[in-house]
Scaffold this motif. Structure first.
Motif, mmCIF file in Angstrom:
data_model
loop_
_atom_site.group_PDB
_atom_site.id
_atom_site.type_symbol
_atom_site.label_atom_id
_atom_site.label_comp_id
_atom_site.label_asym_id
_atom_site.label_seq_id
_atom_site.Cartn_x
_atom_site.Cartn_y
_atom_site.Cartn_z
ATOM 1 N N ASN A 1 53.278 -25.249 2.951
ATOM 2 C CA ASN A 1 52.699 -23.931 3.137
ATOM 3 C C ASN A 1 52.278 -23.320 1.807
ATOM 4 O OD1 ASN A 1 53.463 -23.701 6.074
ATOM 5 N ND2 ASN A 1 55.487 -23.940 5.147
ATOM 6 N N SER B 1 50.919 -19.500 0.099
ATOM 7 C CA SER B 1 50.610 -18.080 0.235
ATOM 8 C C SER B 1 49.802 -17.654 -0.974
ATOM 9 C CB SER B 1 51.892 -17.256 0.341
ATOM 10 O OG SER B 1 52.666 -17.403 -0.828
ATOM 11 N N LYS C 1 47.445 -14.125 -2.874
ATOM 12 C CA LYS C 1 47.615 -12.686 -3.057
ATOM 13 C C LYS C 1 46.371 -11.856 -2.777
ATOM 14 C CE LYS C 1 51.130 -13.476 -6.612
ATOM 15 N NZ LYS C 1 51.412 -13.454 -8.070
ATOM 16 N N ARG D 1 39.837 -20.870 11.104
ATOM 17 C CA ARG D 1 41.283 -20.777 11.333
ATOM 18 C C ARG D 1 41.971 -22.144 11.266
ATOM 19 N NH1 ARG D 1 40.457 -17.071 9.561
ATOM 20 N NH2 ARG D 1 40.240 -14.968 10.378
ATOM 21 N N ASP E 1 45.444 -18.318 7.821
ATOM 22 C CA ASP E 1 45.683 -17.005 8.423
ATOM 23 C C ASP E 1 45.415 -15.959 7.349
ATOM 24 O OD1 ASP E 1 46.676 -14.624 9.462
ATOM 25 O OD2 ASP E 1 48.331 -15.621 10.519
ATOM 26 N N THR E 2 44.215 -15.397 7.383
ATOM 27 C CA THR E 2 43.843 -14.456 6.328
ATOM 28 C C THR E 2 44.612 -13.132 6.445
ATOM 29 O OG1 THR E 2 41.948 -13.776 7.668
ATOM 30 C CG2 THR E 2 41.553 -15.420 5.945
ATOM 31 N N SER E 3 45.080 -12.800 7.647
ATOM 32 C CA SER E 3 45.846 -11.560 7.790
ATOM 33 C C SER E 3 47.200 -11.669 7.093
ATOM 34 C CB SER E 3 46.042 -11.229 9.267
ATOM 35 O OG SER E 3 46.874 -12.189 9.893
ATOM 36 N N LYS E 4 47.728 -12.878 7.046
ATOM 37 C CA LYS E 4 49.007 -13.112 6.371
ATOM 38 C C LYS E 4 48.811 -13.705 4.980
ATOM 39 C CE LYS E 4 51.636 -13.859 10.630
ATOM 40 N NZ LYS E 4 52.461 -14.808 11.416
ATOM 41 N N LYS E 5 47.556 -13.949 4.617
ATOM 42 C CA LYS E 5 47.247 -14.575 3.328
ATOM 43 C C LYS E 5 48.073 -15.848 3.163
ATOM 44 C CE LYS E 5 45.523 -10.629 0.703
ATOM 45 N NZ LYS E 5 45.350 -9.701 1.818
ATOM 46 N N SER E 6 47.945 -16.728 4.144
ATOM 47 C CA SER E 6 48.707 -17.967 4.084
ATOM 48 C C SER E 6 47.926 -19.112 4.704
ATOM 49 C CB SER E 6 50.059 -17.811 4.776
ATOM 50 O OG SER E 6 49.863 -17.636 6.169
#
Lengths: 112, 113
Positions: B22, B24, B26, B54, B66-71
């Motif tokens: 995974n 992440s 910023k 996605r 997942d751009t909403s979670k930046k991951s």
């Protein structure tokens, strides 16, 4: 060999010496990037050329670092008065378009 | 500075198993890429996923974003000993040099026989 080549592959310098690292990009690639990779870390951006123009040097850590690409092909990264914290692998990458970058094998610099 | 972190930092699996790592980050991005680095060698581009995508597949690789979670995650299915390497995610930004890559800290994958 059509890949990015770098020389030397290994360089040992005494603190205070100047070093020059060479990058031969893939023929025809307009964009050229230099990155610094410390042991156990991901690469960090140093500088970017489009042809012979240095468009971004925001990642160069100090004014001891200087890069050039005078004819828009081969590039040289020069480090003056090397310090121990300069020890790292220096990676060069070239690209013909905005996204996929092709990396060379890197030059491992050790400053003693 | 690194864009973000990857986890796990190290992963050891047996050949044939799946490996998931995974990443992440910023800041907002245009694209996210995954690279592989074998010991003593340069980085090799594996796959690129755009910010409006996605999921993407390439051979045994599956990437999600997942751009909403930046991951993002990278799944390697049916792993082989030759997959042993460090894996890095890299993002390019919306400002400045668009194609400048910002790398994560990497996941070291060990695949044993």
């Amino acid at each position: 060999g059509a890949g990015v080549s770098q020389s030397p592959r290994y360089k040992v310098a005494k603190r205070g010496q100047d070093v020059a690292l060479r990058c031969d990009p893939i023929s025809g690639h307009v964009s050229l990037f230099w990155y610094q990779q410390a042991l156990g870390q991901g690469p960090e951006f140093l500088t970017y050329f489009q042809n012979e123009a240095q468009l971004d040097k925001s990642g160069l850590p100090s004014d001891r670092f200087f890069a050039e690409r005078p004819e828009g092909s081969v590039s040289t990264l020069k480090i003056q008065r090397t310090q121990q914290e300069d020890s790292a692998v220096y990676l060069c990458a070239s690209s013909s378009h905005a996204y996929e970058q092709y990396f060379g094998p890197g030059t491992r610099l050790t400053v003693t | 500075s690194q864009q973000g972190e990857e986890d796990p930092q190290a992963l050891s699996i047996q050949e044939g198993e799946n490996a998931t790592m995974n990443c992440s980050y910023k800041t907002s991005i245009n694209n996210l890429q995954w690279y592989r680095q074998n010991s003593g060698r340069g980085l090799v581009h594996l796959i690129l996923i755009r910010s409006n995508e996605r999921e993407k597949h390439s051979g045994r690789l599956r990437v999600t974003l997942d751009t909403s979670k930046k991951s993002s995650s990278l799944l390697i299915t049916a792993s082989r000993a030759a997959d042993t390497a460090s894996y890095f995610c890299a993002t390019d930004g919306l400002t400045g040099t668009a194609s400048k890559l910002t790398f994560g800290t990497g996941t070291r994958l060990q695949v044993t026989l």
